[in-house]
Design an enzyme around this catalytic site. Structure first.
Site, PDB file in Angstrom:
ATOM      1  N   ASP A  64       2.480   0.424  -4.963  1.00  0.00           N
ATOM      2  CA  ASP A  64       2.054  -0.849  -5.054  1.00  0.00           C
ATOM      3  C   ASP A  64       0.974  -1.042  -6.154  1.00  0.00           C
ATOM      4  O   ASP A  64       0.292  -0.266  -6.458  1.00  0.00           O
ATOM      5  CB  ASP A  64       1.335  -1.067  -3.468  1.00  0.00           C
ATOM      6  CG  ASP A  64       2.001  -1.199  -2.411  1.00  0.00           C
ATOM      7  OD1 ASP A  64       3.424  -1.197  -2.658  1.00  0.00           O
ATOM      8  OD2 ASP A  64       1.567  -1.357  -1.435  1.00  0.00           O
ATOM      9  N   ASP A  70      -8.253  -4.196  -2.611  1.00  0.00           N
ATOM     10  CA  ASP A  70      -7.478  -2.886  -2.060  1.00  0.00           C
ATOM     11  C   ASP A  70      -8.735  -1.690  -2.451  1.00  0.00           C
ATOM     12  O   ASP A  70      -8.792  -0.908  -1.685  1.00  0.00           O
ATOM     13  CB  ASP A  70      -6.232  -2.619  -2.865  1.00  0.00           C
ATOM     14  CG  ASP A  70      -5.304  -3.176  -2.205  1.00  0.00           C
ATOM     15  OD1 ASP A  70      -3.965  -3.812  -3.093  1.00  0.00           O
ATOM     16  OD2 ASP A  70      -5.071  -3.286  -0.989  1.00  0.00           O
ATOM     17  N   GLU A  93      -3.783   4.402   2.479  1.00  0.00           N
ATOM     18  CA  GLU A  93      -2.738   3.952   1.690  1.00  0.00           C
ATOM     19  C   GLU A  93      -3.169   4.097   0.106  1.00  0.00           C
ATOM     20  O   GLU A  93      -2.435   4.345  -0.662  1.00  0.00           O
ATOM     21  CB  GLU A  93      -2.351   2.513   2.020  1.00  0.00           C
ATOM     22  CG  GLU A  93      -1.440   1.854   1.144  1.00  0.00           C
ATOM     23  CD  GLU A  93      -1.297   0.386   0.938  1.00  0.00           C
ATOM     24  OE1 GLU A  93      -1.946  -0.200   1.776  1.00  0.00           O
ATOM     25  OE2 GLU A  93      -0.290  -0.198   0.209  1.00  0.00           O
ATOM     26  N   GLU A  94      -4.321   4.028  -0.107  1.00  0.00           N
ATOM     27  CA  GLU A  94      -4.868   3.886  -1.671  1.00  0.00           C
ATOM     28  C   GLU A  94      -5.263   5.327  -2.326  1.00  0.00           C
ATOM     29  O   GLU A  94      -5.767   5.316  -3.443  1.00  0.00           O
ATOM     30  CB  GLU A  94      -6.131   2.887  -1.727  1.00  0.00           C
ATOM     31  CG  GLU A  94      -5.639   1.417  -1.158  1.00  0.00           C
ATOM     32  CD  GLU A  94      -4.458   0.699  -1.549  1.00  0.00           C
ATOM     33  OE1 GLU A  94      -3.923   0.079  -0.876  1.00  0.00           O
ATOM     34  OE2 GLU A  94      -4.110   1.229  -2.613  1.00  0.00           O
ATOM     35  N   ASP A 114      -5.229   1.829   6.553  1.00  0.00           N
ATOM     36  CA  ASP A 114      -4.674   1.006   5.403  1.00  0.00           C
ATOM     37  C   ASP A 114      -5.764  -0.029   5.434  1.00  0.00           C
ATOM     38  O   ASP A 114      -5.879  -0.767   6.062  1.00  0.00           O
ATOM     39  CB  ASP A 114      -3.235   0.249   5.939  1.00  0.00           C
ATOM     40  CG  ASP A 114      -2.904  -0.884   5.170  1.00  0.00           C
ATOM     41  OD1 ASP A 114      -1.738  -1.639   5.329  1.00  0.00           O
ATOM     42  OD2 ASP A 114      -3.620  -1.181   3.944  1.00  0.00           O
ATOM     43  N   LEU A 116      -6.699  -2.489   3.333  1.00  0.00           N
ATOM     44  CA  LEU A 116      -6.307  -3.855   3.104  1.00  0.00           C
ATOM     45  C   LEU A 116      -4.874  -4.237   3.222  1.00  0.00           C
ATOM     46  O   LEU A 116      -4.093  -3.896   2.491  1.00  0.00           O
ATOM     47  CB  LEU A 116      -6.948  -4.568   1.877  1.00  0.00           C
ATOM     48  CG  LEU A 116      -7.115  -6.021   1.777  1.00  0.00           C
ATOM     49  CD1 LEU A 116      -7.892  -6.589   2.757  1.00  0.00           C
ATOM     50  CD2 LEU A 116      -7.576  -6.524   0.486  1.00  0.00           C
ATOM     51  N   ASP A 117      -4.477  -4.717   4.482  1.00  0.00           N
ATOM     52  CA  ASP A 117      -2.962  -4.835   4.843  1.00  0.00           C
ATOM     53  C   ASP A 117      -2.518  -6.169   4.428  1.00  0.00           C
ATOM     54  O   ASP A 117      -3.362  -7.122   4.673  1.00  0.00           O
ATOM     55  CB  ASP A 117      -2.607  -4.496   6.238  1.00  0.00           C
ATOM     56  CG  ASP A 117      -1.187  -4.911   6.619  1.00  0.00           C
ATOM     57  OD1 ASP A 117      -0.379  -4.396   5.933  1.00  0.00           O
ATOM     58  OD2 ASP A 117      -1.128  -5.960   7.398  1.00  0.00           O
ATOM     59  N   GLU A 275       0.510   1.970   9.323  1.00  0.00           N
ATOM     60  CA  GLU A 275       1.212   0.920   9.668  1.00  0.00           C
ATOM     61  C   GLU A 275       1.969   1.224  10.794  1.00  0.00           C
ATOM     62  O   GLU A 275       1.921   0.336  11.966  1.00  0.00           O
ATOM     63  CB  GLU A 275       1.783   0.227   8.437  1.00  0.00           C
ATOM     64  CG  GLU A 275       0.866  -0.234   7.326  1.00  0.00           C
ATOM     65  CD  GLU A 275       1.706  -0.560   5.872  1.00  0.00           C
ATOM     66  OE1 GLU A 275       2.918   0.226   5.672  1.00  0.00           O
ATOM     67  OE2 GLU A 275       1.328  -1.348   5.355  1.00  0.00           O
TER      68      GLU A 275
HETATM   69  P1  AHG Z   1      -0.042  -3.576   2.162  1.00  0.00           P
HETATM   70  O1  AHG Z   1      -0.506  -4.908   1.790  1.00  0.00           O
HETATM   71  O2  AHG Z   1      -1.098  -2.685   2.716  1.00  0.00           O
HETATM   72  O3  AHG Z   1       0.533  -2.778   1.329  1.00  0.00           O
HETATM   73  O4  AHG Z   1       0.968  -3.954   3.183  1.00  0.00           O
HETATM   74  C1  AHG Z   1       2.021  -4.899   2.919  1.00  0.00           C
HETATM   75  C2  AHG Z   1       3.098  -4.868   3.986  1.00  0.00           C
HETATM   76  C3  AHG Z   1       2.793  -5.574   5.420  1.00  0.00           C
HETATM   77  O5  AHG Z   1       1.513  -5.967   5.391  1.00  0.00           O
HETATM   78  C4  AHG Z   1       3.846  -6.466   5.314  1.00  0.00           C
HETATM   79  O6  AHG Z   1       4.341  -6.896   6.613  1.00  0.00           O
HETATM   80  C5  AHG Z   1       4.835  -6.195   4.265  1.00  0.00           C
HETATM   81  O7  AHG Z   1       4.196  -5.271   3.263  1.00  0.00           O
HETATM   82  C6  AHG Z   1       5.322  -7.474   3.748  1.00  0.00           C
HETATM   83  O8  AHG Z   1       6.338  -6.928   2.812  1.00  0.00           O
HETATM   84  P2  AHG Z   1       7.403  -8.064   2.030  1.00  0.00           P
HETATM   85  O9  AHG Z   1       6.371  -8.685   1.052  1.00  0.00           O
HETATM   86  O10 AHG Z   1       8.418  -7.292   1.226  1.00  0.00           O
HETATM   87  O11 AHG Z   1       7.902  -8.939   2.867  1.00  0.00           O
HETATM   88 MN    MN Z   2      -0.209  -2.607   4.845  1.00  0.00          MN
HETATM   89 MN    MN Z   3      -2.780  -1.968   2.080  1.00  0.00          MN
HETATM   90 MN    MN Z   4      -0.326  -1.808  -0.596  1.00  0.00          MN
END
Ligand code: AHG
Ligand code: MN
Ligand code: MN
Ligand code: MN
Length: 335
Positions: A64, A70, A93-94, A114, A116-117, A275
């Site tokens: 990511d 984050d 996660e980070e 996590d 910041l989700d 998650e």
């Molecule tokens: P994060 O921001 O912690 O990396 O998590 C993002 C995850 C979760 O929050 C969400 O359900 C999913 O990514 C969305 O993924 P898409 O953008 O592929 O739909």
């Molecule tokens: Mn997440």
């Molecule tokens: Mn996150």
């Molecule tokens: Mn992320």
């Protein structure tokens, strides 16, 4: 379940913790998690003013692109948890590697989080969150190891999430306990206990399915059939793109949330330790179901997985029994 707080009579997170566990170290840990959630909520609310939108300029171990928030939220949680004196291993996660807390400030607990989700939503002010799972170390001595946290979800002692939305809400439960809801009162700087023993609506609640249909061409046939069934039966589509927001709505309104494996991501996208597992524990505690669907040759209850890598991914099919059973019935039929 009715709201149990009022302007004149309310209980804070700390009071609730003191009343519901004799374990002082766990109380301190949960209070520090609450503090870090408050600080993260404040950082997200001030981002526009403090110039905290945008990218940090590096990638994390999941690939990511890291946002400034984050990294800031991660620093807030790492500092709060190390300083709690209650933790020996942290997985974020980070952070590529687990953080092994130095012996002189180590405690009994291991936290996967996590910070910041849904962080891709932060720059356009769509709700985001924090997700956490807590294990108690099993290895002897004060120093933790990654083996203390690479364990089945059944060993988790506490889990929860905080949602940074119109209100900042903390939802958590101790293992085999009830699910408790707290809302942050910014003028007090306290999480106020608002609901106890949260349950997913009887009968499944609103007919809602939640998934990223942008991936539908890469789904397996069982998922394609499941989503077609929901459409044929007049389900509404709701997808925020922040797991915390989509799961919080699913728990309170009903329906299901699905992030399946697909041809591009054979293990799905969401990470098991910070998650899948915490959300699975909460969803089961409110009377829902959390499955991986057909995964590694069998249909698995998510909490039964045993991760071998701290950033391992798994498919997520969770929500009310009515809707998750529909998805699993297609997997059984297609097996
Ligand atoms: P994060 O921001 O912690 O990396 O998590 C993002 C995850 C979760 O929050 C969400 O359900 C999913 O990514 C969305 O993924 P898409 O953008 O592929 O739909
Ligand atoms: Mn997440
Ligand atoms: Mn996150
Ligand atoms: Mn992320």
């Amino acid at each position: 379940v009715e709201n149990i707080a009022s302007e004149s009579d309310f209980k804070t997170l700390t009071q609730w913790l003191m009343a519901n566990t004799k374990d002082l170290e766990l109380t301190v840990l949960m209070a520090q998690l609450g503090l870090a959630c408050k600080a993260t909520s404040r950082a997200c609310a001030k981002a526009g003013i403090a110039g905290l939108f945008g990218m940090y300029g590096s990638e994390n171990s999941s690939g990511d692109e890291q946002k400034k928030l984050d990294v800031l939220s991660n620093d807030i949680f790492v500092n709060a948890l190390v300083k709690s004196g209650s933790c020996c291993v942290l997985v974020s996660e980070e952070n590529e590697e687990p953080i092994i807390v130095p012996e002189e400030v180590a405690g009994r607990f291991c936290v996967a989080f996590d910070p910041l989700d849904g962080s891709s939503n932060i720059d356009c002010n769509v709700s985001t969150g924090t997700i956490f799972a807590v294990y108690e170390k099993v290895s002897p001595g004060k120093l933790g190891t990654v083996k203390d946290i690479l364990r089945t979800g059944n060993d988790i002692v506490a889990a929860g999430y905080c949602m940074y939305g119109a209100a900042t809400e903390l939802v958590m439960c101790f293992k085999a306990g009830k699910v408790e809801r707290f809302a942050l009162d910014p003028s007090l700087g306290e999480f106020v206990h608002t609901h106890s023993n949260v349950k997913i609506p009887e009968g499944g609640g609103k007919k809602i399915y939640s998934c990223n249909e942008g991936n539908s061409l890469n789904w397996d046939e069982s998922i394609k059939s499941s989503i077609a069934f929901f459409k044929e039966n007049k389900y509404a589509a709701r997808y925020v793109g922040s797991m915390v927001s989509d799961v919080h709505r699913t728990i309170l309104y009903g329906g299901c949330f699905i992030y399946p494996a697909d041809k591009k991501s054979p293990k799905g996208k969401l990470r098991v330790l910070y998650e899948g597992f915490p959300m699975a524990l909460i969803v089961e505690a409110v009377g829902g179901v959390a499955s991986t669907g057909m995964f590694n040759g069998s249909i698995q209850r998510m909490l039964d997985l045993v991760p071998t890598d701290i950033h391992e991914r798994c498919p997520v099919i969770l929500g009310c029994p009515r809707d998750v059973e529909i998805v699993l019935s297609y997997y059984k039929k297609d097996a």
